[in-house]
Scaffold this active site. Sequence first.
Site, mmCIF file in Angstrom:
data_model
loop_
_atom_site.group_PDB
_atom_site.id
_atom_site.type_symbol
_atom_site.label_atom_id
_atom_site.label_comp_id
_atom_site.label_asym_id
_atom_site.label_seq_id
_atom_site.Cartn_x
_atom_site.Cartn_y
_atom_site.Cartn_z
ATOM 1 N N SER A 116 76.194 102.561 56.003
ATOM 2 C CA SER A 116 75.045 103.452 55.879
ATOM 3 C C SER A 116 73.951 102.641 55.203
ATOM 4 C CB SER A 116 75.418 104.672 55.047
ATOM 5 O OG SER A 116 74.281 105.449 54.825
ATOM 6 N N ARG A 117 72.884 102.352 55.956
ATOM 7 C CA ARG A 117 71.878 101.417 55.431
ATOM 8 C C ARG A 117 70.960 102.041 54.396
ATOM 9 N NH1 ARG A 117 71.218 100.012 61.178
ATOM 10 N NH2 ARG A 117 72.868 98.517 61.586
ATOM 11 N N VAL A 118 70.763 103.326 54.451
ATOM 12 C CA VAL A 118 69.842 103.941 53.484
ATOM 13 C C VAL A 118 70.508 105.017 52.628
ATOM 14 C CG1 VAL A 118 67.749 103.471 54.808
ATOM 15 C CG2 VAL A 118 68.978 105.589 55.199
ATOM 16 N N THR A 147 69.473 103.249 64.789
ATOM 17 C CA THR A 147 69.865 104.127 63.678
ATOM 18 C C THR A 147 69.942 103.386 62.341
ATOM 19 O OG1 THR A 147 72.144 103.750 64.384
ATOM 20 C CG2 THR A 147 71.111 105.808 65.075
ATOM 21 N N ASP A 148 70.138 104.171 61.275
ATOM 22 C CA ASP A 148 70.195 103.613 59.915
ATOM 23 C C ASP A 148 71.637 103.390 59.477
ATOM 24 O OD1 ASP A 148 67.361 104.046 59.647
ATOM 25 O OD2 ASP A 148 67.825 106.161 59.396
#
Lengths: 504, 79
Positions: free
Chosen positions: A366-368, A340-341
């Site tokens: 939250s990476r993006v 997941t992101d």
Amino acid sequence: MTETSTNLFFNKEVHRLIDHYRVAPKVYNIGFVENVGDFIANVSGLSACKYGELLEFEDGSAGIAMNLERDNVGVVLLSNSHQVVSGSKVVSTGQVLQVGVGYALIGRVVDSLGQPLDDKGKINYTCYRPLEFEAPAIIERAPVNRPLETGLTMVDAIVPIGRGQRELIIGDRQTGKTSIAVDTILNQKDKDVICIYVAIGQKASTIAQLVQVFEQHKAFDYTFIVCSTASDPAPLQYLAPYAATAMAEEFMYQGKDVLIVYDDLSKHAVAYREMSLLLRRPPGREAYPGDVFYLHSRLLERAAQLSPENGGGSITALPIVETMEGDISAYIPTNIISITDGQIYFETELFHSGIRPAINVGLSVSRVGGAAQSPAMKKVSSKLRLELAQYRELSVFAQFGADLDPLTQEILDHGAKLTEVLKQNKHEPLPLATQVLMLFIVSHKYLAKVPLAEVKSYLQELLHFLEMQYPEVIKRIAATKQLDDAAESMLHKAIEEFKVLKGF
Amino acid sequence: MDKKLTLILSVYDEDNIEKIKSFYGEAAGRSWQIEIDPSIIGGFIIIDKDMMFDYSVKGQLEQFRRALLQELSVAGAKQ
């Protein structure tokens, strides 16, 4: 349409089909059941059978070819048919399993094969899609840059989610994981997002409660549930998320935004483990089969933000994973964290201490989503993570009862108030403008003199005051999603005005 | 290799059996097992190892039933 005109229509259709129908003999690849049990059949023959092919038993029930061996095929049965016995004939269909898709699903509760489980009658599907489908290629995708507002201040401010993102919701049982997903669905009302809730291995009573919540909040106008309960056989639990994703893809490829919640993938992995062990596949770590990573990666890769040339639709996936005793380094959690992101980590201690949503800010990321956060939210939440981290760290030392310097005391006081502001009740998502106002108030230390116990009520009064006296600021933030200098100075003025009225 | 071939007919008819045997080119040197199954209504079915060649009336009616159901459900939903 009257009954007579319906009959006329069908008569016409039948005659048209008879006129155009060409009779031809058919060649089938067949096999015979050697043994059957626990929804798994070993079938001899079927030499031309392909992996994942839909097979039909002589009583009309269906199965999927899952194991291709030299002399036999391991078949997963899709229904509990007592007529499938040793010696039963099996015919390959040359097709893969498909599921009905389309707008007819909205407002419905269906099983893994798209059959209705509610009392709203038969679903007339106009279109079908294969359960397994290739994920969009890189060239077909666009960067995640549009926010998917959850309505939960803590999430929207600290771990923002973008449309097309895969954000894992992880934590022990009874920590509020499902609530956050349900609140996110409730918050999509009138936002042109189609929501799908996939229940895997849950109790039927839990689903019934959820249906009630969706009905109360009128969420069924844009939502449907794909359900495979704990009492369903493992193959149906295994298929549920793939079926739901196929349903979601139909909307995404039409340019729509879809939110899909998989609740939960740890039970999905358990169902797949059960199936694999019955198929006599070699067990690996924690007795899961070797392809358990692929099980989830091929599912979650189908969530995407498509490029404008491909319609610009999106699937945002919120998979849920249950941990045991907070162990996020177990097999399935680490697998899904890596796919997941980002993840939102729920902590039992926080939940029991009354902090709800019980999100551990330190372990959540939250990476993006940052690129998708609205400018107004970005402005008021930029220091939030640091402030909360400082507060959590200092509050540990403060427990020893040591004398604290004024600066430390201020950080602790601010952190406590921030935590109080971020607390949110179940099924009460907040609009973006309200979240921005709340964070603006707390980040500018307007709550410094308010006693901790009164923070919530003070904030409510202040928000009410702003709504009544300065509605244009709220409308402006909601419309532009910006917090410009003019809006900021107007807010400062309004809050000072309220402070004078209130006395502090 | 399983050399046996199965021929399923609705009624026993020696002439037809011979015609079918000669029609099926791969039958050379292999034995036939004849089965009578009135439920196939008419026509015949040949089972050769794991391949089934369905020339029966029942099979063709079944194919037509499926095509009809699929077409009607789509047409009905569109309606």
